[in-house]
Design a protein around this motif. Structure first.
Motif, PDB file in Angstrom:
ATOM      1  N   VAL A  81      35.126  37.256  33.626  1.00  0.00           N
ATOM      2  CA  VAL A  81      35.011  35.609  33.498  1.00  0.00           C
ATOM      3  C   VAL A  81      36.294  35.149  34.396  1.00  0.00           C
ATOM      4  N   ALA A  82      37.356  36.207  34.077  1.00  0.00           N
ATOM      5  CA  ALA A  82      38.588  35.791  34.868  1.00  0.00           C
ATOM      6  C   ALA A  82      38.258  36.059  36.205  1.00  0.00           C
ATOM      7  N   SER A  83      37.807  37.092  36.784  1.00  0.00           N
ATOM      8  CA  SER A  83      37.351  37.394  38.302  1.00  0.00           C
ATOM      9  C   SER A  83      36.600  36.147  38.467  1.00  0.00           C
ATOM     10  N   ALA A  84      35.614  35.613  37.846  1.00  0.00           N
ATOM     11  CA  ALA A  84      34.865  34.711  38.472  1.00  0.00           C
ATOM     12  C   ALA A  84      35.580  33.427  38.765  1.00  0.00           C
ATOM     13  N   VAL A  85      36.561  33.184  37.804  1.00  0.00           N
ATOM     14  CA  VAL A  85      37.119  32.083  37.715  1.00  0.00           C
ATOM     15  C   VAL A  85      38.232  32.051  38.928  1.00  0.00           C
ATOM     16  N   LEU A  86      38.951  33.035  38.975  1.00  0.00           N
ATOM     17  CA  LEU A  86      39.877  33.476  40.136  1.00  0.00           C
ATOM     18  C   LEU A  86      39.263  33.312  41.725  1.00  0.00           C
ATOM     19  N   VAL A  87      38.156  33.587  41.620  1.00  0.00           N
ATOM     20  CA  VAL A  87      37.338  33.611  43.100  1.00  0.00           C
ATOM     21  C   VAL A  87      37.082  32.286  43.176  1.00  0.00           C
ATOM     22  N   VAL A  88      36.491  31.527  42.259  1.00  0.00           N
ATOM     23  CA  VAL A  88      36.449  30.182  42.429  1.00  0.00           C
ATOM     24  C   VAL A  88      37.474  29.246  43.005  1.00  0.00           C
ATOM     25  N   MET A  89      38.557  29.570  42.347  1.00  0.00           N
ATOM     26  CA  MET A  89      39.669  29.141  42.492  1.00  0.00           C
ATOM     27  C   MET A  89      40.185  29.293  43.961  1.00  0.00           C
ATOM     28  N   ALA A  90      40.053  30.628  44.393  1.00  0.00           N
ATOM     29  CA  ALA A  90      40.353  31.040  45.784  1.00  0.00           C
ATOM     30  C   ALA A  90      39.532  30.358  46.651  1.00  0.00           C
ATOM     31  N   ILE A 131      38.492  33.019  57.439  1.00  0.00           N
ATOM     32  CA  ILE A 131      37.877  34.053  57.182  1.00  0.00           C
ATOM     33  C   ILE A 131      39.152  35.105  56.926  1.00  0.00           C
ATOM     34  N   PHE A 132      40.032  34.939  57.586  1.00  0.00           N
ATOM     35  CA  PHE A 132      41.175  35.773  57.353  1.00  0.00           C
ATOM     36  C   PHE A 132      41.744  35.800  55.909  1.00  0.00           C
ATOM     37  N   TYR A 133      41.586  34.702  55.016  1.00  0.00           N
ATOM     38  CA  TYR A 133      42.296  34.796  53.635  1.00  0.00           C
ATOM     39  C   TYR A 133      41.399  35.998  52.621  1.00  0.00           C
ATOM     40  N   PHE A 134      40.075  35.750  52.561  1.00  0.00           N
ATOM     41  CA  PHE A 134      39.479  36.762  51.977  1.00  0.00           C
ATOM     42  C   PHE A 134      39.401  38.281  52.901  1.00  0.00           C
ATOM     43  N   HIS A 135      39.446  38.216  53.925  1.00  0.00           N
ATOM     44  CA  HIS A 135      39.392  39.475  54.821  1.00  0.00           C
ATOM     45  C   HIS A 135      40.668  40.169  54.508  1.00  0.00           C
ATOM     46  N   VAL A 136      41.822  39.647  54.765  1.00  0.00           N
ATOM     47  CA  VAL A 136      42.959  40.433  54.258  1.00  0.00           C
ATOM     48  C   VAL A 136      43.045  40.872  52.956  1.00  0.00           C
ATOM     49  N   THR A 140      48.274  34.800  49.174  1.00  0.00           N
ATOM     50  CA  THR A 140      48.691  35.637  47.992  1.00  0.00           C
ATOM     51  C   THR A 140      47.816  35.532  46.858  1.00  0.00           C
ATOM     52  N   PHE A 141      47.317  34.071  46.689  1.00  0.00           N
ATOM     53  CA  PHE A 141      46.277  33.999  45.531  1.00  0.00           C
ATOM     54  C   PHE A 141      45.108  34.849  45.844  1.00  0.00           C
ATOM     55  N   CYS A 142      44.416  34.754  47.009  1.00  0.00           N
ATOM     56  CA  CYS A 142      43.387  35.428  47.357  1.00  0.00           C
ATOM     57  C   CYS A 142      43.516  36.916  47.047  1.00  0.00           C
ATOM     58  N   VAL A 143      44.805  37.584  47.340  1.00  0.00           N
ATOM     59  CA  VAL A 143      45.017  38.902  46.998  1.00  0.00           C
ATOM     60  C   VAL A 143      44.903  39.171  45.551  1.00  0.00           C
ATOM     61  N   ILE A 144      45.490  38.346  44.799  1.00  0.00           N
ATOM     62  CA  ILE A 144      45.566  38.536  43.334  1.00  0.00           C
ATOM     63  C   ILE A 144      44.087  38.634  42.747  1.00  0.00           C
ATOM     64  N   ALA A 145      43.375  37.549  43.348  1.00  0.00           N
ATOM     65  CA  ALA A 145      42.034  37.221  42.849  1.00  0.00           C
ATOM     66  C   ALA A 145      41.102  38.615  43.014  1.00  0.00           C
ATOM     67  N   PHE A 146      41.316  38.953  44.451  1.00  0.00           N
ATOM     68  CA  PHE A 146      40.596  40.161  44.589  1.00  0.00           C
ATOM     69  C   PHE A 146      40.965  41.505  43.795  1.00  0.00           C
ATOM     70  N   THR A 147      42.139  41.351  43.553  1.00  0.00           N
ATOM     71  CA  THR A 147      42.608  42.695  42.794  1.00  0.00           C
ATOM     72  C   THR A 147      42.172  42.666  41.395  1.00  0.00           C
ATOM     73  N   VAL A 148      42.068  41.397  40.903  1.00  0.00           N
ATOM     74  CA  VAL A 148      41.406  41.343  39.459  1.00  0.00           C
ATOM     75  C   VAL A 148      39.968  41.776  39.584  1.00  0.00           C
ATOM     76  N   VAL A 149      39.280  41.275  40.653  1.00  0.00           N
ATOM     77  CA  VAL A 149      37.827  41.553  40.858  1.00  0.00           C
ATOM     78  C   VAL A 149      37.653  43.306  40.930  1.00  0.00           C
ATOM     79  N   TYR A 150      38.546  43.817  41.801  1.00  0.00           N
ATOM     80  CA  TYR A 150      38.631  45.226  41.727  1.00  0.00           C
ATOM     81  C   TYR A 150      38.764  46.030  40.410  1.00  0.00           C
ATOM     82  N   ILE A 151      39.748  45.507  39.696  1.00  0.00           N
ATOM     83  CA  ILE A 151      40.004  46.135  38.268  1.00  0.00           C
ATOM     84  C   ILE A 151      38.653  45.992  37.503  1.00  0.00           C
ATOM     85  N   THR A 152      38.002  44.574  37.651  1.00  0.00           N
ATOM     86  CA  THR A 152      36.828  44.497  36.635  1.00  0.00           C
ATOM     87  C   THR A 152      35.692  45.493  37.284  1.00  0.00           C
ATOM     88  N   LEU A 153      35.380  45.572  38.223  1.00  0.00           N
ATOM     89  CA  LEU A 153      34.334  46.546  38.832  1.00  0.00           C
ATOM     90  C   LEU A 153      34.773  47.975  38.783  1.00  0.00           C
TER      91      LEU A 153
END
Lengths: 224, 55, 237
Positions: free
Chosen positions: C14-23, C43-48, C201-214
């Motif tokens: 859930v946290a991942s989904a929320v963070l990604v939507v916010m991102a 594209i840059f934001y998610f790409h990095v 920075t927010f995108c990086v945090i969001a994807f880190t959470v996604v990574y931890i979840t997966l």
């Protein structure tokens, strides 16, 4: 037996084994000649400045492909004949086995390079027989043989033996290769040392790091 | 003129985000599928082992 | 016996989904428009973020590899394997989206600069790691060899970056096409640049959470597979 004598003994064993059949050296040598000929036609090295920029790269490609042949052979024979198990039973330091094998492999590569370098000079008319170039080639060979020995010890124990080594080795050896090519280029063209010294430095640093790490983890590869 | 370039490039933007979405989605789906299959296997095996032990 | 309820997993998902939507909201609605590249720059934001996770995953594998060699505990082998799989996934997405960003902006699909070359080499290392595992049957040996390779290949990441970095700085002529590309973005105001930084920075945090979840999911999956294999062996015995 002191450490150095252990290492020397292992190298001597490999040399003796190779002298009996000369299989490995001849296949490495023939392969190198073939690669050089292929390069000759593939790269259309007609213009002078193209030759100068392309040859260091072509040289190192030749060296590493021939080197991999040697690495594969060297470790495959160990495994097949059970030599490695025999070695492990003796009270020899594991790291001595690593250095012995690695230096042996480096030596065989150097012998092949003694043929390859003059061939390059003859076919492409590039001044490779110079002290700095030779130094660079020796350094590059040592690093490549070091990490290559570790990785081929692993590769030889997998199902896809010969194919596995390049897959494992290329990404890891890439930075060393880049530095070696640039340094060879600088040395070959007789540029003042200051212009290409950083590549030489990088090459040395990479070698030290790669060999150090390889030597530290080698025991985990050979232990049962 | 630059608006036109903006529009043409928007395609790349859309496809890029599609890649993110598709990539994650496919991976999550494959994982859930494997998990479900494995859990089914697990249940079946565990009941088999129980029957075996009772014998 | 059904699996016990996995609360941590659900919370993370859930946290991942929320963070990604916010991102996504930040990226598309809040972040400023870049001056020359316009919308494509987003594209840059998610790409990095995805590239960052791709490399973080390698570090996790490195730690797991060292721990495996020290403890011989299968759980570390699982962490290493899972992290490499995820790392490969993220880097693939990173490289693809990087290409999609490069094409409209620099008119080329790829360039061998320091960052992209390192991404390519790291991706090859991941591939090699997975192929190595695929070619080995004995679980203990496989784990040990993977751990060894995880450690040895990690050094190539900074070394490759360094060597290509030096390569490009000495030969500026080669850089001609991509010099504009080296992430030189411009925004209308100073606030714009700050907003970009925060979004990133927010995108990086969001994807880190996604990574931890997966990662957690993948690890649990592998543990389940282990249990199935053990039970199968028990039955055969």
């Amino acid at each position: 037996m002191t450490y150095l004598r252990q290492v020397a003994a292992i190298i001597a064993k490999d040399i003796a084994a190779e002298l009996r059949t000369r299989e490995m050296l001849s296949s490495m040598g023939v392969f190198s000649i073939l690669v050089i000929i292929v390069f000759n036609f593939a790269l259309e090295l007609t213009e002078r400045n193209i030759i100068e920029t392309a040859t260091p790269g072509a040289l190192w490609v030749t060296i590493i492909f021939a080197g991999m042949l040697g690495l594969n052979r060297s470790l495959a024979v160990e495994l097949d004949k059970g030599c490695l198990d025999g070695l492990l039973l003796t009270p020899v330091d594991r790291s001595a086995i690593f250095f012995g094998k690695a230096l042996g492999n480096a030596l065989f590569m150097l012998i092949v390079e003694v043929i390859v370098l003059p061939l390059f000079v003859v076919f492409f008319n590039v001044p490779l027989i110079q002290p700095w170039v030779i130094l660079v080639v020796v350094l590059g060979t040592l690093g490549f043989a070091g990490v290559g020995t570790l990785l081929s010890s692993m590769a030889v124990n997998t199902r896809a033996r010969e194919v596995m080594l390049p897959i494992l080795l290329f990404p890891v050896a890439m930075p060393e290769l880049i530095a070696a090519v640039k340094a060879t280029s600088g040395a070959m063209m007789g540029l003042p040392l200051s212009e290409w010294q950083q590549w030489l430095n990088l090459l040395i640093v990479f070698d030290v790091i790669l060999v150090a790490v390889s030597f530290m983890v080698f025991e985990y590869v050979v232990e049962e | 003129m630059s608006d036109l370039m903006g529009f043409k490039n928007a395609i790349f933007l859309v496809v890029a985000y599609g890649v993110f979405w598709a990539g994650t989605f496919i991976y999550v789906l494959t994982m859930s599928q494997r998990q479900r299959n494995l859990e089914k296997d697990l249940e079946a095996l565990e009941s088999l082992v129980k029957k075996d032990n009772e014998r | 016996m059904k699996q016990a309820k996995d609360t941590t997993g659900t919370v993370l998902a859930v946290a991942s989904a929320v963070l990604v939507v916010m991102a996504l909201v930040l990226v598309f609605l809040w972040a400023p428009t870049e001056l020359t590249m316009k919308e494509v720059q987003r594209i840059f934001y998610f790409h990095v973020a995805v590239d960052w996770v791709g490399f973080l995953a390698f570090f996790v594998t490195l730690v797991a590899s060292v721990m495996y060699l020290r403890t011989n505990d299968r759980k570390w082998d699982i962490v290493g394997l899972s992290s490499v799989e995820l790392g490969a996934l993220f880097l693939t997405m990173g490289a693809m989206t990087g290409s999609l960003w490069a094409r409209p902006v620099w008119n080329t699909w790829w360039t061998w600069d320091a960052r992209l070359t390192t991404v390519a080499i790291t991706w090859l290392v991941y591939l090699a790691y997975l192929m190595l595992r695929g070619a080995m049957d004995d679980p203990q040996r496989r784990a040990r060899f993977s751990a060894v390779y995880g450690i040895v290949s990690f050094v190539t990441v900074p070394l490759t970056f360094a060597s290509v970095f030096f390569l490009r700085t000495i030969h500026p002529a080669l850089l001609a096409a991509s010099s504009a590309a080296q992430g030189k973005m411009q925004f209308e105001t100073g606030l714009g640049s700050a907003k970009m930084g925060m979004t990133l920075t927010f995108c990086v945090i969001a994807f880190t959470v996604v990574y931890i979840t997966l990662l957690r999911q993948r690890i649990r999956l592998e543990h389940t597979a282990d249990r199935v294999a053990r039970l199968q062996q028990e039955l055969v015995a």
